[in-house]
Motif scaffolding. Structure first.
Motif, short mmCIF file in Angstrom:
data_model
loop_
_atom_site.label_atom_id
_atom_site.label_comp_id
_atom_site.label_asym_id
_atom_site.label_seq_id
_atom_site.Cartn_x
_atom_site.Cartn_y
_atom_site.Cartn_z
N TYR A 94 0.63 -1.15 -0.17
CA TYR A 94 0.06 -0.02 -0.05
C TYR A 94 0.68 1.25 0.16
CZ TYR A 94 -3.53 3.51 1.55
OH TYR A 94 -4.38 4.29 1.61
N ASN A 112 -4.55 -0.39 9.11
CA ASN A 112 -5.45 -0.42 8.03
C ASN A 112 -5.03 0.90 7.17
OD1 ASN A 112 -7.10 -2.67 8.13
ND2 ASN A 112 -8.42 -1.61 9.54
N TYR A 113 -4.27 1.87 7.98
CA TYR A 113 -4.11 3.29 7.22
C TYR A 113 -2.23 3.31 7.65
CZ TYR A 113 -3.95 7.83 5.10
OH TYR A 113 -3.64 8.70 4.28
N THR A 120 -0.11 4.71 6.28
CA THR A 120 0.49 5.99 5.97
C THR A 120 0.33 6.98 7.08
OG1 THR A 120 -0.35 5.64 3.72
CG2 THR A 120 0.17 7.99 4.42
N SER A 121 -0.43 6.50 7.91
CA SER A 121 -0.48 7.34 9.32
C SER A 121 0.64 7.49 9.98
CB SER A 121 -1.91 6.83 10.33
OG SER A 121 -1.57 5.73 10.65
N LYS A 128 -8.15 7.78 8.47
CA LYS A 128 -7.78 8.12 7.09
C LYS A 128 -8.19 9.43 6.63
CE LYS A 128 -7.86 5.22 3.20
NZ LYS A 128 -8.56 3.99 2.43
#
Length: 189
Positions: free
Chosen positions: A79, A111-112, A114-115, A147
């Motif tokens: 991702y 789940n994210y 990038t955080s 998100k």
């Protein structure tokens, strides 16, 4: 070709690798399950090329210590491979700050992923302070999803979470530059 041009512009030294070394990096990214047609594929290769095997193992172990399973780690790599370029200390600090709110849990971070890349001092702390204050005064019903919170530009955060409450409560303030999105929002104590 578009991806290669971007890499040439931002990371030109990456393309100076010998072809046989580059092939090894491509094989490693393939083993992580990343689709070659993905826009992230070249970034995955670049991340692998930027670290030694020992460093990669350390990153893998750090993500495991954060609570990521092997499948979660592979999914995070597919991702957003650039999260693997973040220092181990920052990864741990961001996780601690987000979990300390009680509003986000480990699955939100997994789940994210990038955080894990955003600044604690410049992004998270000011925003979390504002949200805590708004919640304590019953001005918001729920916190934004991680998100939504993370990539939201400062100007948009201001418009959504500060501006509507300026007339109601004098505790919320910003510096002029926050309106332009150049600085984070500050809260008076």
């Amino acid at each position: 070709m578009e991806q290669i041009i971007l890499v040439m512009y931002h990371h030109p030294r990456f393309l100076l690798r010998k072809p046989e070394i580059m092939k090894k990096f491509v094989d490693k990214v393939d083993k992580m399950g990343m689709d070659r047609s993905s826009r992230m594929f070249i970034h995955g290769i670049r991340i692998f090329s930027s670290m030694s095997y020992k460093t990669w193992e350390l990153k893998f172990r750090t993500f495991g210590e954060l609570g990521f399973s092997e499948d979660d780690i592979a999914a995070a790599f597919r991702y957003t491979p650039t999260v693997f370029g973040v220092s181990e200390e920052k990864l741990k600090e961001v996780k601690e700050v987000l979990l300390a709110t009680g509003k986000y849990n480990l699955s939100c971070i997994i789940n994210y992923p990038t955080s894990l890349m955003y600044s604690v001092e410049k992004r998270y702390k000011p925003r979390l302070q504002v949200l805590e204050m708004l919640e304590s005064k019953n001005m918001i019903q729920s916190w934004p999803k991680i998100k939504t919170l993370c990539p939201m530009p400062n100007k948009r955060f201001y418009e959504k979470f500060i501006e509507p409450y300026l007339d109601e409560d004098g505790d919320v303030c910003t510096e002029k530059s926050a309106l332009s999105g150049k600085r984070t929002v500050k809260v008076k104590n």
